[in-house]
Design a protein around this motif. Structure first.
Motif, PDB file in Angstrom:
ATOM      1  N   ALA A 192      60.781  22.868 -35.751  1.00 21.36           N
ATOM      2  CA  ALA A 192      61.696  23.483 -36.715  1.00 21.36           C
ATOM      3  C   ALA A 192      60.934  24.044 -37.914  1.00 21.36           C
ATOM      4  O   ALA A 192      61.308  25.082 -38.476  1.00 21.36           O
ATOM      5  CB  ALA A 192      62.739  22.467 -37.183  1.00 21.36           C
ATOM      6  N   GLY A 193      59.839  23.380 -38.293  1.00 23.54           N
ATOM      7  CA  GLY A 193      59.059  23.816 -39.443  1.00 23.54           C
ATOM      8  C   GLY A 193      57.925  24.769 -39.102  1.00 23.54           C
ATOM      9  O   GLY A 193      57.170  25.168 -39.988  1.00 23.54           O
ATOM     10  N   GLY A 194      57.784  25.120 -37.829  1.00 23.08           N
ATOM     11  CA  GLY A 194      56.764  26.079 -37.433  1.00 23.08           C
ATOM     12  C   GLY A 194      55.381  25.499 -37.229  1.00 23.08           C
ATOM     13  O   GLY A 194      54.418  26.253 -37.046  1.00 23.08           O
ATOM     14  N   ARG A 195      55.259  24.175 -37.227  1.00 23.90           N
ATOM     15  CA  ARG A 195      53.939  23.578 -37.010  1.00 23.90           C
ATOM     16  C   ARG A 195      53.484  23.782 -35.569  1.00 23.90           C
ATOM     17  O   ARG A 195      52.289  23.896 -35.305  1.00 23.90           O
ATOM     18  CB  ARG A 195      53.979  22.081 -37.352  1.00 23.90           C
ATOM     19  CG  ARG A 195      52.628  21.401 -37.209  1.00 23.90           C
ATOM     20  CD  ARG A 195      52.689  19.929 -37.551  1.00 23.90           C
ATOM     21  NE  ARG A 195      51.430  19.276 -37.273  1.00 23.90           N
ATOM     22  CZ  ARG A 195      51.261  17.964 -37.267  1.00 23.90           C
ATOM     23  NH1 ARG A 195      52.278  17.153 -37.537  1.00 23.90           N
ATOM     24  NH2 ARG A 195      50.078  17.438 -36.993  1.00 23.90           N
ATOM     25  N   VAL A 196      54.433  23.766 -34.643  1.00 26.49           N
ATOM     26  CA  VAL A 196      54.147  24.041 -33.236  1.00 26.49           C
ATOM     27  C   VAL A 196      55.121  25.091 -32.741  1.00 26.49           C
ATOM     28  O   VAL A 196      56.195  25.301 -33.317  1.00 26.49           O
ATOM     29  CB  VAL A 196      54.257  22.760 -32.368  1.00 26.49           C
ATOM     30  CG1 VAL A 196      53.197  21.745 -32.735  1.00 26.49           C
ATOM     31  CG2 VAL A 196      55.650  22.140 -32.474  1.00 26.49           C
ATOM     32  N   ASP A 197      54.745  25.763 -31.653  1.00 27.28           N
ATOM     33  CA  ASP A 197      55.621  26.788 -31.067  1.00 27.28           C
ATOM     34  C   ASP A 197      56.697  26.179 -30.182  1.00 27.28           C
ATOM     35  O   ASP A 197      57.751  26.790 -29.967  1.00 27.28           O
ATOM     36  CB  ASP A 197      54.789  27.770 -30.231  1.00 27.28           C
ATOM     37  CG  ASP A 197      53.777  28.521 -31.077  1.00 27.28           C
ATOM     38  OD1 ASP A 197      54.181  29.097 -32.109  1.00 27.28           O
ATOM     39  OD2 ASP A 197      52.577  28.526 -30.713  1.00 27.28           O
ATOM     40  N   ALA A 198      56.421  24.997 -29.661  1.00 24.75           N
ATOM     41  CA  ALA A 198      57.361  24.358 -28.746  1.00 24.75           C
ATOM     42  C   ALA A 198      57.050  22.880 -28.664  1.00 24.75           C
ATOM     43  O   ALA A 198      55.922  22.450 -28.949  1.00 24.75           O
ATOM     44  CB  ALA A 198      57.256  24.990 -27.355  1.00 24.75           C
ATOM     45  N   VAL A 199      58.039  22.093 -28.274  1.00 23.08           N
ATOM     46  CA  VAL A 199      57.846  20.681 -27.962  1.00 23.08           C
ATOM     47  C   VAL A 199      58.179  20.488 -26.493  1.00 23.08           C
ATOM     48  O   VAL A 199      59.246  20.916 -26.024  1.00 23.08           O
ATOM     49  CB  VAL A 199      58.731  19.772 -28.834  1.00 23.08           C
ATOM     50  CG1 VAL A 199      58.727  18.340 -28.303  1.00 23.08           C
ATOM     51  CG2 VAL A 199      58.263  19.789 -30.278  1.00 23.08           C
ATOM     52  N   ALA A 200      57.268  19.870 -25.752  1.00 31.21           N
ATOM     53  CA  ALA A 200      57.463  19.611 -24.333  1.00 31.21           C
ATOM     54  C   ALA A 200      57.937  18.178 -24.135  1.00 31.21           C
ATOM     55  O   ALA A 200      57.348  17.242 -24.671  1.00 31.21           O
ATOM     56  CB  ALA A 200      56.163  19.843 -23.572  1.00 31.21           C
ATOM     57  N   LEU A 201      59.017  18.035 -23.375  1.00 32.57           N
ATOM     58  CA  LEU A 201      59.606  16.724 -23.116  1.00 32.57           C
ATOM     59  C   LEU A 201      60.552  16.894 -21.938  1.00 32.57           C
ATOM     60  O   LEU A 201      60.758  18.016 -21.452  1.00 32.57           O
ATOM     61  CB  LEU A 201      60.362  16.246 -24.366  1.00 32.57           C
ATOM     62  CG  LEU A 201      60.643  14.755 -24.515  1.00 32.57           C
ATOM     63  CD1 LEU A 201      59.344  13.947 -24.480  1.00 32.57           C
ATOM     64  CD2 LEU A 201      61.380  14.473 -25.819  1.00 32.57           C
ATOM     65  N   THR A 202      61.138  15.806 -21.456  1.00 31.91           N
ATOM     66  CA  THR A 202      62.115  15.974 -20.389  1.00 31.91           C
ATOM     67  C   THR A 202      63.327  16.724 -20.923  1.00 31.91           C
ATOM     68  O   THR A 202      63.684  16.610 -22.107  1.00 31.91           O
ATOM     69  CB  THR A 202      62.582  14.621 -19.815  1.00 31.91           C
ATOM     70  OG1 THR A 202      63.294  13.899 -20.824  1.00 31.91           O
ATOM     71  CG2 THR A 202      61.405  13.800 -19.320  1.00 31.91           C
ATOM     72  N   SER A 203      63.950  17.473 -20.041  1.00 29.17           N
ATOM     73  CA  SER A 203      65.133  18.221 -20.459  1.00 29.17           C
ATOM     74  C   SER A 203      66.243  17.270 -20.900  1.00 29.17           C
ATOM     75  O   SER A 203      67.024  17.592 -21.799  1.00 29.17           O
ATOM     76  CB  SER A 203      65.628  19.112 -19.312  1.00 29.17           C
ATOM     77  OG  SER A 203      65.887  18.356 -18.139  1.00 29.17           O
ATOM     78  N   ILE A 204      66.293  16.087 -20.295  1.00 28.78           N
ATOM     79  CA  ILE A 204      67.306  15.087 -20.669  1.00 28.78           C
ATOM     80  C   ILE A 204      67.156  14.709 -22.137  1.00 28.78           C
ATOM     81  O   ILE A 204      68.110  14.759 -22.920  1.00 28.78           O
ATOM     82  CB  ILE A 204      67.182  13.828 -19.791  1.00 28.78           C
ATOM     83  CG1 ILE A 204      67.482  14.146 -18.323  1.00 28.78           C
ATOM     84  CG2 ILE A 204      68.107  12.725 -20.293  1.00 28.78           C
ATOM     85  CD1 ILE A 204      67.111  13.013 -17.376  1.00 28.78           C
ATOM     86  N   SER A 205      65.944  14.319 -22.526  1.00 24.45           N
ATOM     87  CA  SER A 205      65.717  13.870 -23.895  1.00 24.45           C
ATOM     88  C   SER A 205      65.907  14.999 -24.900  1.00 24.45           C
ATOM     89  O   SER A 205      66.440  14.782 -25.993  1.00 24.45           O
ATOM     90  CB  SER A 205      64.306  13.292 -24.024  1.00 24.45           C
ATOM     91  OG  SER A 205      64.176  12.112 -23.262  1.00 24.45           O
TER      92      SER A 205
END
Length: 317
Positions: free
Chosen positions: A216-229
């Motif tokens: 949300a703050g632009g530190r990363v382009d994306a967060v990878a995790l299970t779609s469930i979580s």
């Protein structure tokens, strides 16, 4: 993951983080049982008979005689957690209630513990079974006996609305030069590395809330995790200008990556019980009742394991 012990007030998003943190230091790890001001089993420190026999064996007989089962859980939504009334709920918790009722064990007693101490607590007899949506990994298979998977989670990314990097898979992240956030100890770091994402482009977060804040703050382009979580977490934090990408199955070294298959776990010598549990699990899966139990917690038909996905297959890696 640094799962927080259950204690009021409870918030379903911040109560814990990734269930998929790999096993660390199980030998001698302390079980962090939390009172949480609720009716958690006071017998949680009682030792249990650690042997089993074919066909259900002494464990199932003991549970039937007692009329209850002690379930170790890590208080992590949406798998097993205490709701605002301090009642145990979640995908694994509700599934446990149904299966144990079918097995003739009507009462489920929750025993909260730090995620990293679950296997140690099980092996020392502090509870009867782990019901925390724990991922099956070859390393964990050396320490416990897993039931067949109750779910096989797909992966996804949490990205700014509109998905400016156009990410669909981890290979896309590698090709685009995206900076990817993962949780400490989670399997997504392995997926990223083996997909060609440079280590300098992988940012490790301590928990889900900080990972959400990172994208949300632009530190990363994306967060990878299970779609469930990701779906569950975004639902708890409405108002963020973020979205979850469509689910996908990672391909690593030419094969589907199976480390997001979650199961229940018992001691290695309780294989007879595993057989009895699996029979009931398969009936629920084949009838469609498994998905009906899971849907309120954000699971979809894509997360239901295929009939040929067994614990043995995942344990082989």
């Amino acid at each position: 993951m640094a799962v927080r012990n259950a204690r009021p007030p409870f918030h379903p998003f911040t109560a814990g983080i990734s269930r998929r943190r790999f096993l660390r230091g199980t030998a001698g790890a302390g079980l962090a049982v939390a009172a949480a001001g609720t009716a958690v089993a006071t017998s949680g420190c009682a030792r249990v008979d650690l042997t089993d026999e074919p066909g259900g064996g002494t464990l199932l007989k003991r549970l039937r005689d007692r009329g209850s089962v002690r379930v170790g859980f890590a208080n992590e939504a949406p798998y097993s957690f205490l709701d605002k009334n301090a009642d145990l709920t979640g995908e694994a918790a509700e599934l446990a209630k149904v299966i144990f009722d079918r097995l003739g064990v009507p009462k489920v007693d929750p025993v909260p513990a730090d995620f990293g101490a679950l296997i140690a607590g099980l092996r020392s007899g502090l509870f009867d079974i782990i019901g925390a949506g724990m991922s099956v990994t070859p390393k964990r298979c050396e320490a416990v006996a897993f039931t067949d998977p109750e779910f096989n989670a797909s992966e996804a990314f949490l990205v700014p609305r509109g998905n400016p990097k156009g990410l669909k898979t981890m290979a896309d992240a590698a090709a685009s030069g995206a900076t990817v956030g993962v949780l400490l100890g989670a399997v997504e770091a392995d997926i990223a590395e083996k997909s060609g994402v440079p280590d300098g482009k992988i940012v490790r977060f301590a928990d889900q809330p900080s990972a959400f804040d990172g994208v949300a703050g632009g530190r990363v382009d994306a967060v990878a995790l299970t779609s469930i979580s990701l779906r569950w977490g975004l639902k708890q934090r409405s108002g963020l200008n973020l979205e979850v990408t469509p689910p996908y199955r990672p391909i690593v070294d030419g094969q589907e990556f199976l480390a997001a298959a979650g199961s229940f776990a018992v001691r290695p010598d309780q294989t007879g019980f595993v057989e009895a549990f699996n029979r009931e699990l398969h009936v629920l899966r084949d009838s469609g009742d498994l998905l009906r139990i899971q849907q309120p917690f954000g699971f979809t038909k894509d997360d239901v394991p295929a009939p040929d996905l067994t614990a043995e297959k995942v344990c082989q890696g």
